[in-house]
Design a protein around this motif. Structure first.
Motif, PDB file in Angstrom:
ATOM      1  N   HIS A 118       0.893  -1.115   0.195  1.00 26.13           N
ATOM      2  CA  HIS A 118       0.084   0.069   0.075  1.00 26.13           C
ATOM      3  C   HIS A 118       0.935   1.329   0.129  1.00 26.13           C
ATOM      4  O   HIS A 118       1.267   1.834   0.980  1.00 26.13           O
ATOM      5  CB  HIS A 118      -0.996  -0.023   1.278  1.00 26.13           C
ATOM      6  CG  HIS A 118      -1.766  -1.085   1.316  1.00 26.13           C
ATOM      7  ND1 HIS A 118      -2.580  -1.471   0.468  1.00 26.13           N
ATOM      8  CD2 HIS A 118      -1.801  -2.350   2.063  1.00 26.13           C
ATOM      9  CE1 HIS A 118      -3.281  -2.858   0.824  1.00 26.13           C
ATOM     10  NE2 HIS A 118      -2.555  -3.164   1.826  1.00 26.13           N
ATOM     11  N   PRO A 119       1.458   1.504  -1.265  1.00 28.05           N
ATOM     12  CA  PRO A 119       2.443   2.689  -1.163  1.00 28.05           C
ATOM     13  C   PRO A 119       1.658   4.081  -0.883  1.00 28.05           C
ATOM     14  O   PRO A 119       0.559   4.152  -1.063  1.00 28.05           O
ATOM     15  CB  PRO A 119       2.816   2.798  -2.776  1.00 28.05           C
ATOM     16  CG  PRO A 119       1.780   1.840  -3.475  1.00 28.05           C
ATOM     17  CD  PRO A 119       1.236   0.844  -2.346  1.00 28.05           C
ATOM     18  N   SER A 120       2.346   4.970  -0.290  1.00 32.16           N
ATOM     19  CA  SER A 120       1.769   6.327   0.202  1.00 32.16           C
ATOM     20  C   SER A 120       1.309   7.057  -1.065  1.00 32.16           C
ATOM     21  O   SER A 120       1.830   6.887  -2.289  1.00 32.16           O
ATOM     22  CB  SER A 120       2.755   7.230   0.861  1.00 32.16           C
ATOM     23  OG  SER A 120       3.775   7.527  -0.281  1.00 32.16           O
ATOM     24  N   PRO A 121       0.192   7.897  -1.117  1.00 33.59           N
ATOM     25  CA  PRO A 121      -0.142   8.618  -2.013  1.00 33.59           C
ATOM     26  C   PRO A 121       0.776   9.583  -2.678  1.00 33.59           C
ATOM     27  O   PRO A 121       0.886   9.651  -3.892  1.00 33.59           O
ATOM     28  CB  PRO A 121      -1.323   9.631  -1.352  1.00 33.59           C
ATOM     29  CG  PRO A 121      -1.537   8.962  -0.281  1.00 33.59           C
ATOM     30  CD  PRO A 121      -0.446   8.091   0.133  1.00 33.59           C
ATOM     31  N   ALA A 122       1.842  10.114  -1.968  1.00 35.45           N
ATOM     32  CA  ALA A 122       3.204  10.617  -2.536  1.00 35.45           C
ATOM     33  C   ALA A 122       4.008   9.907  -3.449  1.00 35.45           C
ATOM     34  O   ALA A 122       4.442  10.268  -4.600  1.00 35.45           O
ATOM     35  CB  ALA A 122       4.112  11.386  -1.415  1.00 35.45           C
ATOM     36  N   THR A 123       4.241   8.562  -3.152  1.00 31.16           N
ATOM     37  CA  THR A 123       4.798   7.435  -3.894  1.00 31.16           C
ATOM     38  C   THR A 123       4.214   7.268  -5.244  1.00 31.16           C
ATOM     39  O   THR A 123       4.530   7.327  -6.363  1.00 31.16           O
ATOM     40  CB  THR A 123       5.074   6.251  -3.157  1.00 31.16           C
ATOM     41  OG1 THR A 123       6.075   6.728  -1.840  1.00 31.16           O
ATOM     42  CG2 THR A 123       5.866   5.455  -3.974  1.00 31.16           C
ATOM     43  N   VAL A 124       2.919   7.278  -5.142  1.00 28.26           N
ATOM     44  CA  VAL A 124       2.004   6.819  -6.281  1.00 28.26           C
ATOM     45  C   VAL A 124       1.945   8.056  -7.085  1.00 28.26           C
ATOM     46  O   VAL A 124       2.197   7.989  -8.555  1.00 28.26           O
ATOM     47  CB  VAL A 124       0.323   6.581  -5.909  1.00 28.26           C
ATOM     48  CG1 VAL A 124      -0.319   6.247  -7.077  1.00 28.26           C
ATOM     49  CG2 VAL A 124       0.600   5.132  -5.149  1.00 28.26           C
ATOM     50  N   ALA A 125       1.943   9.203  -6.646  1.00 26.44           N
ATOM     51  CA  ALA A 125       1.917  10.674  -7.534  1.00 26.44           C
ATOM     52  C   ALA A 125       3.282  10.580  -8.157  1.00 26.44           C
ATOM     53  O   ALA A 125       3.515  11.263  -9.425  1.00 26.44           O
ATOM     54  CB  ALA A 125       1.758  11.842  -6.519  1.00 26.44           C
TER      55      ALA A 125
END
Length: 197
Positions: A118-125
């Motif tokens: 579950h990667p962080s939103p910042a990582t996905v962005a």
């Protein structure tokens, strides 16, 4: 009788060049030297649980972001396009928590990986930002559509069961354009873009 020597390469017999060595081009995050050392210790701790594993050298630790191409020999056109896609990009610093041990890839020779389910939103962005740059540059058939951050520690026999592991937090210093060449021990580093501090 032919005047050719029996040792003539097969490619010459048919009038064409021999196939080149397989080249794979990709963008990746590379852990720092200190992080690689910590990951090496983590791998050492796991060796008793996986006696049949083939362990990756710490110098090859990386997290693939986008795989660009596989070819017989280098693709200078794609290398240039990949570099151009990174112009004027100033990505923000990034922290990635790898908190699961997963077996991924080829079921006959799975990779034992530290992964972020579950990667962080910042990582996905961050990943999507690079994805959009590569799509605009023309890598439409090559760019990944989903992202599970993972770092390969070893290759293991089929149906190997992962064990629980403590989380590892990485703070990569830059985005790297890497090329693996069949038969070469190390990756060729073709470009690096620092994560702004």
């Amino acid at each position: 009788m032919s005047s050719r020597s029996a040792s003539t390469p097969q490619g010459d017999l048919f009038g064409g060049p021999q196939p080149g060595r397989l080249h794979r081009l990709f963008f990746a995050l590379v852990p720092s030297a200190g992080e690689c050392e910590a990951l090496r210790h983590r791998a050492e701790d796991l060796k008793a649980a996986y006696p049949q594993a083939h362990w990756v050298r710490p110098e090859r630790y990386h997290l693939t972001l986008h795989f660009l191409c596989e070819s017989d020999g280098p693709r200078e056109d794609m290398i240039a396009t990949a570099r151009n896609a990174m112009q004027d990009w100033q990505p923000e610093p990034l922290g990635i928590t790898l908190d699961h041990l997963l077996c991924l890839g080829n079921p006959k020779n799975p990779a034992l990986t530290l992964a972020a389910l579950h990667p962080s939103p910042a990582t996905v962005a961050f990943w999507r930002n690079l994805q959009q740059r590569l799509l605009r540059a023309g890598f439409k058939q090559h760019v990944g559509r989903s992202f599970v951050p993972h770092l390969t520690l070893a290759y293991v026999p089929p149906r190997t069961a992962p064990v629980d592991v403590p989380p590892v937090v990485l703070h990569p210093q830059g985005v790297h354009l890497l090329q693996s060449i069949e038969g070469e021990a190390d990756y060729a580093r073709l470009g690096e873009w620092s994560l702004a501090g």
